[in-house]
Design a protein around this motif. Structure first.
Motif, PDB file in Angstrom:
ATOM      1  N   THR A 117      25.597  42.467  41.546  1.00 11.68           N
ATOM      2  CA  THR A 117      25.809  41.735  40.309  1.00 11.68           C
ATOM      3  C   THR A 117      24.869  40.546  40.282  1.00 11.68           C
ATOM      4  N   GLN A 130      33.236  35.580  37.906  1.00  9.30           N
ATOM      5  CA  GLN A 130      33.790  36.134  39.143  1.00  9.30           C
ATOM      6  C   GLN A 130      34.678  35.141  39.889  1.00  9.30           C
ATOM      7  N   PRO A 144      30.228  40.775  44.286  1.00  8.64           N
ATOM      8  CA  PRO A 144      31.154  39.636  44.170  1.00  8.64           C
ATOM      9  C   PRO A 144      31.939  39.354  45.447  1.00  8.64           C
TER      10      PRO A 144
END
Length: 333
Positions: A3, A287, A14
């Motif tokens: 990501t 996140q 994450p």
């Protein structure tokens, strides 16, 4: 799946990013507590903290396996903690208690835990480099697929042990990951005043060793570089050198009047604090929210608080055992 994170940080999943953030916060809060306890004279002797440099230790430790070895300097609290030495054992050692990882005999500069394959805590500048080469040689001779990560400051590169260790590791293609924590000051001496060649990765590469400079204020960049380096070493590629460009926010030690650098310089570097940098990046990427960040902080504070209580309740070694481990002990057949 990777990501993309904001603020120019390297991409990562994450879970990895969140783990690095937690690791850095554990080191920061532990050392902040140590500074406070030192001023209260509950921790004595010397104390060197790595506040500001947490991205280096978090990123490199993330790339190591349980069987790998770690050799560090006297600024090693975070290295020990993230290597698996418990906060309780670590803090008890800082207090000089028998429950400490070195039985209270080493204190801040001499943390050691063979079970965690953490071999110091070495107070001599560059003193850990030959030890790391020896550990790696033993693994190579025994055919063990291990990596020895050796941490040292840029000041160590002016010492003979650095050149001897690099030379032997390169000649024998030993599995050593050399991690230079370049915080620009060897105690109070600026890099430009102690090294004629300030491109330290270039200097290391003269030994025929792959060498790269890394943004040591970016935990994801460090983790990515350390992973690639460790994979190369583990695959039989020989030693690898990382110049991790970082900065300590506090003085060299608690006794240091810090007259060798300007406050404006420190303030500029503090704007690149690796913890809020990664926290903000995760928040911007959706996140991490305030609640999750608060929970992480509370869990870390609880761990540190528990360690302090454990250390304060610890025991001093009895006087009659002071010579134990100094002289050899008689063994019965």
């Amino acid at each position: 799946m990777s990501t993309s994170l904001s603020n120019g940080l390297v991409t990562a999943d994450p879970e990895t990013a969140a783990g690095l953030l937690r690791s850095m916060l554990r080191v920061r809060r532990l050392e902040e507590a140590c500074v406070r306890l030192y001023t209260e004279q509950k921790i004595r002797g010397f104390l060197h903290v790595s506040i500001g440099e947490e991205a280096v230790v978090a990123g490199v430790m993330h790339a190591l396996g349980a069987d790998d070895a770690v050799v560090a300097t006297y600024r090693e609290h975070g290295h020990a903690l993230l290597r698996g030495v418990s906060a309780r054992s670590l803090m008890a050692e800082m207090f000089g208690r028998a429950e400490g990882c070195s039985r209270g005999r080493g204190g801040s500069m001499h943390l050691f835990d063979a079970g965690a394959r953490f071999y110091g805590g070495n107070a001599i500048v560059a003193g850990g480099l030959p030890l790391a080469v020896g550990l790696a040689l033993a693994d190579a001779m025994q055919g063990r697929n291990r990596v020895t990560a050796c941490f040292f400051g840029e000041g160590a590169m002016a010492e003979g042990e650095f050149h001897e260790s690099m030379n032997l590791a390169a000649l024998w293609r030993l599995p050593v990951l050399f991690c230079c924590e370049n915080n620009l000051y060897a105690m109070g001496t600026a890099l430009t005043r102690s090294e004629s060649q300030t491109d330290l990765a270039l200097k290391a590469s003269s030994y025929g060793v792959p060498a790269w400079e890394v943004d040591g204020m970016d935990a994801l960049a460090v983790a990515d570089a350390a992973r690639r380096a460790a994979e190369s070493v583990r695959a039989g590629g020989g030693p690898y050198f990382l110049e991790l460009r970082t900065y300590r926010f506090r003085a060299h030690s608690m006794f240091d009047p810090e007259r060798y650098r300007e406050r404006a310089e420190v303030a500029t570097w503090m704007q690149r604090d690796p913890i809020p940098a990664l926290r903000d990046a995760l928040t911007s990427a959706g996140q991490l929210d305030d609640g999750a960040w608060a929970r992480i902080g509370q869990e870390v504070d609880d761990e540190v608080g528990d360690a302090i209580a454990f250390a304060e309740a610890g025991t001093l070694e009895p006087a009659e055992e002071l010579t134990r481990f100094v002289y050899s002990e008689r063994r019965t057949p």
